[in-house]
Design a protein around this motif. Structure first.
Motif, PDB file in Angstrom:
ATOM      1  N   ASP A 121      48.506  35.739  34.463  1.00  0.00           N
ATOM      2  CA  ASP A 121      49.226  35.831  33.274  1.00  0.00           C
ATOM      3  C   ASP A 121      49.335  37.342  33.094  1.00  0.00           C
ATOM      4  N   GLN A 122      48.260  38.081  33.032  1.00  0.00           N
ATOM      5  CA  GLN A 122      48.353  39.470  32.630  1.00  0.00           C
ATOM      6  C   GLN A 122      49.289  40.251  33.494  1.00  0.00           C
ATOM      7  N   ILE A 123      49.205  39.909  34.946  1.00  0.00           N
ATOM      8  CA  ILE A 123      50.030  40.667  35.730  1.00  0.00           C
ATOM      9  C   ILE A 123      51.471  40.478  35.513  1.00  0.00           C
ATOM     10  N   ARG A 124      51.815  39.163  35.331  1.00  0.00           N
ATOM     11  CA  ARG A 124      53.171  38.625  34.956  1.00  0.00           C
ATOM     12  C   ARG A 124      53.592  39.301  33.594  1.00  0.00           C
ATOM     13  N   ASP A 125      52.849  39.381  32.734  1.00  0.00           N
ATOM     14  CA  ASP A 125      53.114  40.200  31.472  1.00  0.00           C
ATOM     15  C   ASP A 125      53.569  41.481  31.656  1.00  0.00           C
ATOM     16  N   SER A 126      52.515  42.195  32.634  1.00  0.00           N
ATOM     17  CA  SER A 126      52.968  43.686  33.002  1.00  0.00           C
ATOM     18  C   SER A 126      54.029  43.854  33.931  1.00  0.00           C
ATOM     19  N   SER A 145      51.354  51.562  27.993  1.00  0.00           N
ATOM     20  CA  SER A 145      50.062  51.527  27.293  1.00  0.00           C
ATOM     21  C   SER A 145      49.632  49.922  27.533  1.00  0.00           C
ATOM     22  N   ASN A 146      50.767  49.025  27.233  1.00  0.00           N
ATOM     23  CA  ASN A 146      50.562  47.565  27.400  1.00  0.00           C
ATOM     24  C   ASN A 146      50.209  47.368  28.889  1.00  0.00           C
ATOM     25  N   VAL A 147      51.004  47.919  29.765  1.00  0.00           N
ATOM     26  CA  VAL A 147      50.981  47.573  31.012  1.00  0.00           C
ATOM     27  C   VAL A 147      49.521  48.070  31.621  1.00  0.00           C
ATOM     28  N   GLN A 148      49.128  48.940  31.111  1.00  0.00           N
ATOM     29  CA  GLN A 148      47.881  49.587  31.444  1.00  0.00           C
ATOM     30  C   GLN A 148      46.671  48.686  31.075  1.00  0.00           C
ATOM     31  N   THR A 149      46.718  48.256  29.916  1.00  0.00           N
ATOM     32  CA  THR A 149      45.833  47.396  29.383  1.00  0.00           C
ATOM     33  C   THR A 149      45.788  46.010  30.134  1.00  0.00           C
ATOM     34  N   TRP A 150      46.884  45.564  30.218  1.00  0.00           N
ATOM     35  CA  TRP A 150      47.034  44.130  30.982  1.00  0.00           C
ATOM     36  C   TRP A 150      46.612  44.304  32.536  1.00  0.00           C
ATOM     37  N   MET A 151      46.821  45.221  33.162  1.00  0.00           N
ATOM     38  CA  MET A 151      46.539  45.579  34.671  1.00  0.00           C
ATOM     39  C   MET A 151      44.953  45.630  34.735  1.00  0.00           C
ATOM     40  N   SER A 152      44.442  46.452  33.741  1.00  0.00           N
ATOM     41  CA  SER A 152      43.177  46.661  33.670  1.00  0.00           C
ATOM     42  C   SER A 152      42.184  45.489  33.450  1.00  0.00           C
ATOM     43  N   LYS A 185      41.790  42.463  44.875  1.00  0.00           N
ATOM     44  CA  LYS A 185      41.507  43.646  43.630  1.00  0.00           C
ATOM     45  C   LYS A 185      41.928  44.930  44.309  1.00  0.00           C
ATOM     46  N   LYS A 186      41.730  45.231  45.490  1.00  0.00           N
ATOM     47  CA  LYS A 186      42.246  46.459  46.046  1.00  0.00           C
ATOM     48  C   LYS A 186      43.994  46.480  45.778  1.00  0.00           C
ATOM     49  N   VAL A 187      44.699  45.552  46.146  1.00  0.00           N
ATOM     50  CA  VAL A 187      45.948  45.763  45.609  1.00  0.00           C
ATOM     51  C   VAL A 187      46.291  45.746  44.149  1.00  0.00           C
ATOM     52  N   THR A 188      45.458  45.283  43.299  1.00  0.00           N
ATOM     53  CA  THR A 188      45.638  45.228  41.938  1.00  0.00           C
ATOM     54  C   THR A 188      45.131  46.753  41.650  1.00  0.00           C
TER      55      THR A 188
END
Length: 203
Positions: A121-126, A145-152, A185-188
């Motif tokens: 869900d978080q990556i999809r939002d990103s 900033s949103n994308v950074q937060t969601w991907m983290s 995890k490495k890809v993310t």
């Protein structure tokens, strides 16, 4: 002689069509240029896993060209695909695995699926945010900033999955889940690094 001229004219016509638009006559698009591939390799040098970054993204060089934002968007898309496959794998495993009396494995798998489901869900939002980047829906800096937060957060969820197997006895299920999770995890992580590069430039 007339047949030979007709054949030559036909060959020239086909060559012209190929140069104009390969896809129009059912042929694949041309291979990415060296410059596009070099851009991806150089950009991947900022990640923790540069070789994995390059091998997973170089096929998209035509779409990326030399755009850091486009590269980050593609990397997020690749991360999403990997996370979705992992969530499906864990879900299927949790339904069919024979745990016997080992309830820790069952609990770890259940939590792992929940974590990867959240990560998806978080990556999809990103990815959705990246698609609207610079469209007027907030500043680019705010969007990044949103994308950074969601991907983290997605990366944290994926790490939580593997952490949950620390107290699980060694076995096939544990080793396979942890191995696959590490790849995702490495890809993310790579995608997040490329996102951070875009965010730094937008700031």
């Amino acid at each position: 002689m007339e047949n030979l001229l007709s054949l030559t004219s036909f060959s020239l016509l086909i060559s012209f069509l190929l140069l104009r638009s390969p896809s129009a006559v059912g042929f694949p698009a041309p291979a990415p240029s060296n410059n596009d591939s070099d851009f991806i390799r150089t950009s991947c040098g900022t990640t923790l896993y540069p070789e994995l970054c390059y091998t997973s993204l170089s096929r998209y060089a035509n779409a990326v060209q030399s755009s850091p934002a486009q590269l980050a968007k593609v990397a997020i898309g690749v991360s999403l695909s990997n996370a979705k496959r992992m969530a499906a794998y864990v879900s299927n495993l949790s339904r069919h695995a024979d745990y016997g009396s080992d309830h820790r494995s069952a609990a770890a798998l259940h939590d792992c699926f929940s974590n990867f489901d959240d990560a998806v869900d978080q990556i999809r939002d990103s990815l959705s945010q990246m698609k609207t980047l610079g469209s007027g829906q907030g500043s680019v800096r705010f969007q990044m900033s949103n994308v950074q937060t969601w991907m983290s957060a997605a990366l944290t969820d994926q790490e939580t999955c593997t952490d949950g197997f620390q107290d699980v006895p060694d076995g096939t299920v544990k080793s396979e889940v942890v191995k696959r999770s590490e790849k995702v995890k490495k890809v993310t992580s790579n995608a997040l690094a490329l996102v951070n590069c875009v965010a730094e430039k937008s700031g």
